[in-house]
Write a protein that holds these residues in place. Sequence first.
Motif, PDB file in Angstrom:
ATOM      1  N   GLY A 383       4.911  -1.974  14.332  1.00 55.70           N
ATOM      2  CA  GLY A 383       5.120  -3.405  14.507  1.00 55.70           C
ATOM      3  C   GLY A 383       4.910  -4.145  13.211  1.00 55.70           C
ATOM      4  N   GLY A 384       5.535  -5.327  13.088  1.00 58.06           N
ATOM      5  CA  GLY A 384       5.387  -6.129  11.888  1.00 58.06           C
ATOM      6  C   GLY A 384       3.962  -6.584  11.664  1.00 58.06           C
ATOM      7  N   ASN A 385       3.175  -6.701  12.739  1.00 57.99           N
ATOM      8  CA  ASN A 385       1.771  -7.105  12.602  1.00 57.99           C
ATOM      9  C   ASN A 385       1.005  -6.162  11.677  1.00 57.99           C
ATOM     10  OD1 ASN A 385       1.782  -9.377  14.129  1.00 57.99           O
ATOM     11  ND2 ASN A 385       1.058  -8.404  15.995  1.00 57.99           N
ATOM     12  N   TYR A 386       1.287  -4.861  11.812  1.00 59.32           N
ATOM     13  CA  TYR A 386       0.556  -3.868  11.036  1.00 59.32           C
ATOM     14  C   TYR A 386       1.029  -3.852   9.584  1.00 59.32           C
ATOM     15  CZ  TYR A 386      -0.439  -2.690  15.830  1.00 59.32           C
ATOM     16  OH  TYR A 386      -0.810  -2.778  17.152  1.00 59.32           O
ATOM     17  N   LEU A 387       2.282  -4.245   9.352  1.00 58.00           N
ATOM     18  CA  LEU A 387       2.765  -4.403   7.984  1.00 58.00           C
ATOM     19  C   LEU A 387       2.003  -5.542   7.305  1.00 58.00           C
ATOM     20  CD1 LEU A 387       5.025  -3.107   6.208  1.00 58.00           C
ATOM     21  CD2 LEU A 387       6.482  -5.030   6.859  1.00 58.00           C
ATOM     22  N   GLU A 388       1.836  -6.642   8.034  1.00 57.08           N
ATOM     23  CA  GLU A 388       1.074  -7.780   7.508  1.00 57.08           C
ATOM     24  C   GLU A 388      -0.400  -7.411   7.312  1.00 57.08           C
ATOM     25  OE1 GLU A 388       1.528 -11.259   9.899  1.00 57.08           O
ATOM     26  OE2 GLU A 388       3.717 -11.196   9.867  1.00 57.08           O
ATOM     27  N   ALA A 389      -0.973  -6.692   8.297  1.00 61.53           N
ATOM     28  CA  ALA A 389      -2.394  -6.343   8.228  1.00 61.53           C
ATOM     29  C   ALA A 389      -2.680  -5.387   7.074  1.00 61.53           C
ATOM     30  CB  ALA A 389      -2.847  -5.724   9.547  1.00 61.53           C
ATOM     31  N   LEU A 629       2.538   8.608   9.292  1.00 61.21           N
ATOM     32  CA  LEU A 629       2.984   9.164   8.018  1.00 61.21           C
ATOM     33  C   LEU A 629       3.703  10.472   8.326  1.00 61.21           C
ATOM     34  CD1 LEU A 629       2.915   9.133   4.907  1.00 61.21           C
ATOM     35  CD2 LEU A 629       0.709  10.283   5.022  1.00 61.21           C
ATOM     36  N   MET A 630       5.031  10.484   8.168  1.00 56.32           N
ATOM     37  CA  MET A 630       5.830  11.619   8.620  1.00 56.32           C
ATOM     38  C   MET A 630       5.690  12.842   7.715  1.00 56.32           C
ATOM     39  SD  MET A 630       6.912  10.245  11.315  1.00 56.32           S
ATOM     40  CE  MET A 630       8.102  11.406  11.979  1.00 56.32           C
ATOM     41  N   SER A 631       5.218  12.657   6.472  1.00 56.87           N
ATOM     42  CA  SER A 631       4.973  13.789   5.586  1.00 56.87           C
ATOM     43  C   SER A 631       3.467  13.938   5.383  1.00 56.87           C
ATOM     44  CB  SER A 631       5.660  13.573   4.231  1.00 56.87           C
ATOM     45  OG  SER A 631       4.987  12.568   3.499  1.00 56.87           O
ATOM     46  N   ASN A 632       3.066  14.954   4.624  1.00 56.97           N
ATOM     47  CA  ASN A 632       1.651  15.156   4.335  1.00 56.97           C
ATOM     48  C   ASN A 632       1.276  14.634   2.945  1.00 56.97           C
ATOM     49  OD1 ASN A 632       1.156  16.427   6.784  1.00 56.97           O
ATOM     50  ND2 ASN A 632       1.786  18.417   5.994  1.00 56.97           N
ATOM     51  N   ASP A 633       2.184  13.889   2.320  1.00 55.76           N
ATOM     52  CA  ASP A 633       1.958  13.400   0.966  1.00 55.76           C
ATOM     53  C   ASP A 633       1.129  12.124   1.013  1.00 55.76           C
ATOM     54  OD1 ASP A 633       2.019  12.608  -1.644  1.00 55.76           O
ATOM     55  OD2 ASP A 633       4.166  12.936  -1.925  1.00 55.76           O
ATOM     56  N   LEU A 634      -0.141  12.226   0.601  1.00 56.04           N
ATOM     57  CA  LEU A 634      -1.048  11.086   0.659  1.00 56.04           C
ATOM     58  C   LEU A 634      -0.666   9.966  -0.301  1.00 56.04           C
ATOM     59  CD1 LEU A 634      -4.469  12.933   0.968  1.00 56.04           C
ATOM     60  CD2 LEU A 634      -3.362  11.553   2.713  1.00 56.04           C
ATOM     61  N   ARG A 635       0.178  10.260  -1.286  1.00 57.46           N
ATOM     62  CA  ARG A 635       0.602   9.203  -2.204  1.00 57.46           C
ATOM     63  C   ARG A 635       1.435   8.149  -1.494  1.00 57.46           C
ATOM     64  NH1 ARG A 635       3.007  13.311  -6.518  1.00 57.46           N
ATOM     65  NH2 ARG A 635       3.502  14.289  -4.519  1.00 57.46           N
ATOM     66  N   ARG A 636       1.921   8.486  -0.306  1.00 58.90           N
ATOM     67  CA  ARG A 636       2.661   7.492   0.471  1.00 58.90           C
ATOM     68  C   ARG A 636       1.740   6.359   0.938  1.00 58.90           C
ATOM     69  NH1 ARG A 636       7.441   8.625  -1.362  1.00 58.90           N
ATOM     70  NH2 ARG A 636       8.316  10.595  -0.683  1.00 58.90           N
ATOM     71  N   ILE A 637       0.428   6.625   1.034  1.00 61.11           N
ATOM     72  CA  ILE A 637      -0.491   5.589   1.520  1.00 61.11           C
ATOM     73  C   ILE A 637      -0.555   4.406   0.558  1.00 61.11           C
ATOM     74  CG2 ILE A 637      -2.815   5.100   2.305  1.00 61.11           C
ATOM     75  CD1 ILE A 637      -1.314   7.011   4.124  1.00 61.11           C
ATOM     76  N   PRO A 638      -0.880   4.615  -0.754  1.00 58.37           N
ATOM     77  CA  PRO A 638      -0.842   3.460  -1.657  1.00 58.37           C
ATOM     78  C   PRO A 638       0.544   2.844  -1.775  1.00 58.37           C
ATOM     79  CG  PRO A 638      -1.238   5.512  -2.877  1.00 58.37           C
ATOM     80  CD  PRO A 638      -1.392   5.828  -1.435  1.00 58.37           C
ATOM     81  N   GLU A 639       1.596   3.661  -1.645  1.00 54.05           N
ATOM     82  CA  GLU A 639       2.952   3.104  -1.663  1.00 54.05           C
ATOM     83  C   GLU A 639       3.169   2.190  -0.462  1.00 54.05           C
ATOM     84  OE1 GLU A 639       5.783   6.258  -1.907  1.00 54.05           O
ATOM     85  OE2 GLU A 639       5.098   6.931  -3.871  1.00 54.05           O
ATOM     86  N   ALA A 640       2.603   2.589   0.679  1.00 57.67           N
ATOM     87  CA  ALA A 640       2.721   1.754   1.875  1.00 57.67           C
ATOM     88  C   ALA A 640       1.990   0.436   1.696  1.00 57.67           C
ATOM     89  CB  ALA A 640       2.166   2.505   3.094  1.00 57.67           C
ATOM     90  N   VAL A 641       0.824   0.481   1.053  1.00 59.93           N
ATOM     91  CA  VAL A 641       0.070  -0.748   0.792  1.00 59.93           C
ATOM     92  C   VAL A 641       0.878  -1.674  -0.118  1.00 59.93           C
ATOM     93  CG1 VAL A 641      -2.006  -1.698  -0.276  1.00 59.93           C
ATOM     94  CG2 VAL A 641      -2.174   0.360   1.134  1.00 59.93           C
ATOM     95  N   GLU A 642       1.477  -1.095  -1.160  1.00 61.23           N
ATOM     96  CA  GLU A 642       2.271  -1.907  -2.082  1.00 61.23           C
ATOM     97  C   GLU A 642       3.493  -2.503  -1.375  1.00 61.23           C
ATOM     98  OE1 GLU A 642       3.680  -4.018  -5.077  1.00 61.23           O
ATOM     99  OE2 GLU A 642       1.712  -3.057  -4.998  1.00 61.23           O
ATOM    100  N   LEU A 643       4.145  -1.698  -0.523  1.00 58.47           N
ATOM    101  CA  LEU A 643       5.284  -2.205   0.244  1.00 58.47           C
ATOM    102  C   LEU A 643       4.852  -3.332   1.166  1.00 58.47           C
ATOM    103  CD1 LEU A 643       8.173  -2.130   1.370  1.00 58.47           C
ATOM    104  CD2 LEU A 643       7.449  -0.265   2.875  1.00 58.47           C
ATOM    105  N   ALA A 644       3.719  -3.151   1.850  1.00 64.31           N
ATOM    106  CA  ALA A 644       3.226  -4.191   2.761  1.00 64.31           C
ATOM    107  C   ALA A 644       2.935  -5.482   2.007  1.00 64.31           C
ATOM    108  CB  ALA A 644       1.973  -3.695   3.485  1.00 64.31           C
ATOM    109  N   ARG A 645       2.327  -5.347   0.833  1.00 62.56           N
ATOM    110  CA  ARG A 645       2.029  -6.540   0.043  1.00 62.56           C
ATOM    111  C   ARG A 645       3.308  -7.203  -0.457  1.00 62.56           C
ATOM    112  NH1 ARG A 645      -3.285  -4.469  -3.491  1.00 62.56           N
ATOM    113  NH2 ARG A 645      -4.726  -4.410  -1.710  1.00 62.56           N
ATOM    114  N   SER A 646       4.285  -6.391  -0.849  1.00 60.33           N
ATOM    115  CA  SER A 646       5.571  -6.950  -1.279  1.00 60.33           C
ATOM    116  C   SER A 646       6.249  -7.687  -0.135  1.00 60.33           C
ATOM    117  CB  SER A 646       6.488  -5.834  -1.801  1.00 60.33           C
ATOM    118  OG  SER A 646       5.957  -5.235  -2.958  1.00 60.33           O
ATOM    119  N   SER A 647       6.197  -7.102   1.077  1.00 60.49           N
ATOM    120  CA  SER A 647       6.803  -7.738   2.247  1.00 60.49           C
ATOM    121  C   SER A 647       6.147  -9.077   2.552  1.00 60.49           C
ATOM    122  CB  SER A 647       6.704  -6.814   3.471  1.00 60.49           C
ATOM    123  OG  SER A 647       7.354  -5.595   3.237  1.00 60.49           O
ATOM    124  N   LEU A 648       4.812  -9.104   2.463  1.00 64.50           N
ATOM    125  CA  LEU A 648       4.099 -10.347   2.736  1.00 64.50           C
ATOM    126  C   LEU A 648       4.435 -11.407   1.681  1.00 64.50           C
ATOM    127  CD1 LEU A 648       2.138 -11.512   4.801  1.00 64.50           C
ATOM    128  CD2 LEU A 648       0.253 -10.837   3.297  1.00 64.50           C
TER     129      LEU A 648
END
Length: 756
Positions: A383-389, A629-648
């Motif tokens: 949900g978009g809520n979790y992108l914002e959070a 997280l569909m892969s096991n690559d933990l580097r996706r986590i900081p990428e997700a944070v950056e994407l979420a911040r960019s979206s906000l």
Amino acid sequence: MADAMEARPPSAMQTTTFTVLGICCSSEIKLIDRILNHLEGIENVSVNVLAKTATVVHDPAKAPASRIVSALNGAHLKAGIRESGRVQIESRRWPSASVVASGALLLVALCSYAFPPLIWIALLSVTVGVLGMLRRAVAALRRCVLDINVLMVTAVFGAIGLGDYLEAASIVFLFTLAEWLEAKSTNKARVSLESLLNLAPQTAVIAETGETVHVKDIMINTIVSVKAGELVPVDGAVVAGASTVDESSLTGEFMPVDKEIGSNVWSGTMVLTGFIKVETKAVAEDSAVARMVKLVEDAQNRRSHMEEFIEQFAKYYTPGVFLVAAGTAIIPWILSVHPLRQWIYLALVLLVIACPCALVISTPVAKACGLSAAAKMGLIFKGGNYLEALAKVKAMAVDKTGTLTEGAFEVVEVQCWEPNANIRQFLHWISSLENMSSHPMARALVEYARVRGVKPSSEVRNFDSIPGGIAGFVDDCYIKIGNAEVALNNGWLRENELRDDEAGIKTSYVGMVDRCIGYFCLGDQLREEAVRAVQELQKQQIHVIVLTGDSKAAADHVQKQIGENVQVEAGLSPEGKMKKIAELKETWGLTAMVGDGINDAPALTESDVGVAMGISGSALATETANVALMSNDLRRIPEAVELARSSLRKIYQNVAMSLAVKLLFFGLAFGGLPSLWAAVVADMGTCLLVIFNSMRLLHKHGGGESSSTSSSQVLPQAQSINVDEFSEPLLSSERRDQDEEAPCLCCKGRSSQRET
């Protein structure tokens, strides 16, 4: 399709998604609500403006899908039942004939400055272009809804009433042209979603018969064949053949993965080389890609907090400005303020400014682009809520076993002390015996030997599980494998000769009857990208804490590898992890949790944003988490944070631009510089600007190869153990053949226990 739905039991509520291509503005959400909520049997209506869909929970007996479609089309909304997993896009490469004709006639009418009678052509331009707007405006007014069509039609006829025929024609042409431009730009954003939803293959080839069937008809344990260049149609395991598979569509990881017999493959991934036969392990609707598509569709339809706030604001903003516009025209007329024409014109400008389109789509379009970009990276937000959070997260807890670490035994050291045997012979004994065991470490040892060209023997005799280990005859040699207690009890070693155990490393000894012939070490290794991921999170000013149920020594070992400045909490039960999350929320504010196991489910639920390792994680963890997280690559986590911040940031930018344009034109209008055609251009132009600004998320985060896909970019792990330091390199085929033909000399002439 509708008939099939209508045949369901009357008591069963069902959810149906409808395409509504006639939606051009978020103000029409209220129109759709009014149309459908008056029908008997409608429980809930959710409208997605960007996707141009309406999701309806309804009773198929009282409100069948066909009746819902008819009701929507009665308001000229171009509705139809949407096929699951498909996005219908209204592709118009060029504007409609009415838009072109209206523009051409307007150009002719502009020549009225040279030949005044041509001014009447402007009325013809209005007539040609206004019909679609007028039909939708009438449909809205019948349901007491003020949408953009009502506002524009009022402005058009108001301009005609004032004798500004060119102004009226300009409004009609500019608005209809802007609608077409907005539809094209919106479709570009929706193409990303369509490419995601179309990942799931529709057909498969049955291996036994060669027959092509629909994937929905494939049952579990059915074997299908897939050749190079084709998509894997089902989730399953390879039972024949070998290939290289591109899993980037599902995991976001661009490195192809080698598959052989026993390997798992996923629906929607591409076979690049070879030919494989796959035994189905899940039906189509339960496949990984189907679950991912369902999550994305649900997330697109679920409104975020920001979205709900903007919609509530627009609900009062439009009627408010409409009343102000009405007062601007009526009050001067009552008070006989002159010139009256100027006040009426000002009121019409305010009507155009009252349209909240750009403001209302500022949040959903950025959210949709962010969710689509995340999906391409292998991150599924529910949900978009979790992108914002996630954009506002201040602390992040990470599980150790299976998340920071591989979650499986891995050989980290092998030592052979037997003078009459080389390392390959030593591995042959170990793998042959371990191949008979069901212990979790056995598979790691067998695999370790296999990649070095050593096959386990199929003739292991008198295999037995002994306290602390296993034993049996391999090539007439009686071999035991066990822990330190086995080595001591058999007199192989004295206590001071035992290897000192490191935290997280398990040592096992290999011996014959009277002596120890070597040892090997296994451990749960830190993922190669774990250090980089933690460092990136810390650079993003996020407090990182590791939670584990393991011992303090094992926790300290991990802390040394990922960094002394990272807090580690050991010996935690599932309830203990949940309490730690609650403490983090009190101390730091918004907190995220990353985990993969059943024991992480309580903590994932307690956190503000739960992130589960999707494919490898447990089903319970994936269900309770907010992000998969569909892969096991933990580097996706900081990428997700950056994407979420960019979206906000995009949401804030869009809202700011929309409000700035409104305030600017309010100021110009009351400052004596009102212009109807300029207000139309500014309002629709802001819509386009909002869409294009949001689409930058797709190009920045979802359009190319991730910067973290190269393993060479990973920082070296502290205190990692290279197994090649303890074993011989792979042998040539000639040397390997010679070794296999050589007799086993290790126990010849020595006292050993023989099979009786």
